[in-house]
Write a protein that holds these residues in place. Sequence first.
Motif, PDB file in Angstrom:
ATOM      1  N   VAL A  36       3.175  10.559  40.874  1.00 49.06           N
ATOM      2  CA  VAL A  36       2.869   9.193  41.293  1.00 49.06           C
ATOM      3  C   VAL A  36       3.861   8.283  40.575  1.00 49.06           C
ATOM      4  O   VAL A  36       4.237   8.551  39.429  1.00 49.06           O
ATOM      5  CB  VAL A  36       1.409   8.813  40.959  1.00 49.06           C
ATOM      6  CG1 VAL A  36       1.147   8.883  39.468  1.00 49.06           C
ATOM      7  CG2 VAL A  36       1.059   7.444  41.519  1.00 49.06           C
ATOM      8  N   ALA A  37       4.322   7.216  41.258  1.00 52.30           N
ATOM      9  CA  ALA A  37       5.372   6.367  40.687  1.00 52.30           C
ATOM     10  C   ALA A  37       5.150   4.909  41.050  1.00 52.30           C
ATOM     11  O   ALA A  37       4.621   4.581  42.117  1.00 52.30           O
ATOM     12  CB  ALA A  37       6.748   6.819  41.182  1.00 52.30           C
ATOM     13  N   LEU A  38       5.599   4.032  40.142  1.00 52.13           N
ATOM     14  CA  LEU A  38       5.607   2.591  40.378  1.00 52.13           C
ATOM     15  C   LEU A  38       7.045   2.123  40.243  1.00 52.13           C
ATOM     16  O   LEU A  38       7.677   2.352  39.202  1.00 52.13           O
ATOM     17  CB  LEU A  38       4.711   1.874  39.371  1.00 52.13           C
ATOM     18  CG  LEU A  38       4.549   0.365  39.558  1.00 52.13           C
ATOM     19  CD1 LEU A  38       3.798   0.069  40.859  1.00 52.13           C
ATOM     20  CD2 LEU A  38       3.798  -0.249  38.373  1.00 52.13           C
ATOM     21  N   SER A  39       7.571   1.486  41.288  1.00 50.42           N
ATOM     22  CA  SER A  39       8.989   1.111  41.310  1.00 50.42           C
ATOM     23  C   SER A  39       9.185  -0.321  41.781  1.00 50.42           C
ATOM     24  O   SER A  39       8.404  -0.832  42.601  1.00 50.42           O
ATOM     25  CB  SER A  39       9.784   2.040  42.241  1.00 50.42           C
ATOM     26  OG  SER A  39       9.747   3.378  41.802  1.00 50.42           O
ATOM     27  N   ALA A  40      10.249  -0.944  41.277  1.00 51.54           N
ATOM     28  CA  ALA A  40      10.737  -2.212  41.814  1.00 51.54           C
ATOM     29  C   ALA A  40      11.850  -1.891  42.802  1.00 51.54           C
ATOM     30  O   ALA A  40      12.695  -1.024  42.532  1.00 51.54           O
ATOM     31  CB  ALA A  40      11.256  -3.106  40.696  1.00 51.54           C
ATOM     32  N   GLN A  41      11.854  -2.574  43.950  1.00 52.63           N
ATOM     33  CA  GLN A  41      12.826  -2.272  45.000  1.00 52.63           C
ATOM     34  C   GLN A  41      13.520  -3.540  45.488  1.00 52.63           C
ATOM     35  O   GLN A  41      12.940  -4.635  45.460  1.00 52.63           O
ATOM     36  CB  GLN A  41      12.140  -1.599  46.194  1.00 52.63           C
ATOM     37  CG  GLN A  41      11.581  -0.224  45.895  1.00 52.63           C
ATOM     38  CD  GLN A  41      10.911   0.399  47.099  1.00 52.63           C
ATOM     39  OE1 GLN A  41      10.588  -0.289  48.080  1.00 52.63           O
ATOM     40  NE2 GLN A  41      10.689   1.697  47.053  1.00 52.63           N
TER      41      GLN A  41
END
Length: 213
Positions: A107-112
């Motif tokens: 599971v990941a949390l990213s800024a795009q």
Amino acid sequence: MRNISILGLAAVSALAFAPSAFAQDSTTADTASGKHWAVTGGVTLLQPKDDAAAGIRKIDGGPAPTISASYYINDNFAVELWGAADKFNHRVRGDAGKIGTVEQQPVALSAQYHFGQADNTFRPFVGVGYYESNFSNEKIDGASASGQHVSLDTAKGAIGTVGVDMNINSTWFARADARYMHSRPELNVGGAGTGEDLKVDPWTVGIGLGARF
């Protein structure tokens, strides 16, 4: 596997019909601009690197369904929560063949950052963030035979993403993406750490179908 096939077929169909569908919708007043939420479902293939540790020649890759939810701060900047809806299954191979199996669920949390205007037919994007991947059902043939339990710590680290969205209309889009995870979980035997990290470092390639609102 049937659900994975249906998701993959939906994404491929969307890619085939996206240009004509978007052209038809462009005559309306509706627009993708200003919509703050998006949800994407699809299928992803995860492939760890070869020679992860001494005695481990290859960790076979495999597919799993994935889902993501994104909040768009504006038309270009977004925050994405992405993860596997089921576990990736891997066969572990040594020089002489199969030596075990393992499963993982990242599971990941990213800024795009999404390039171009919201209504462009093609919208490339890049992202960077933090992920964790839980390993489970670790089975190594030699260790299992001797009664020793083998496990891997939860992998934690940076994740990078590149991808492209193809607008079908102001709501629907098809997506293709690739991700890299810096994965170095420690190997534990008999409940104790060995001090040896596996250089798993997987790449993923995924396709999906999404909706924004």
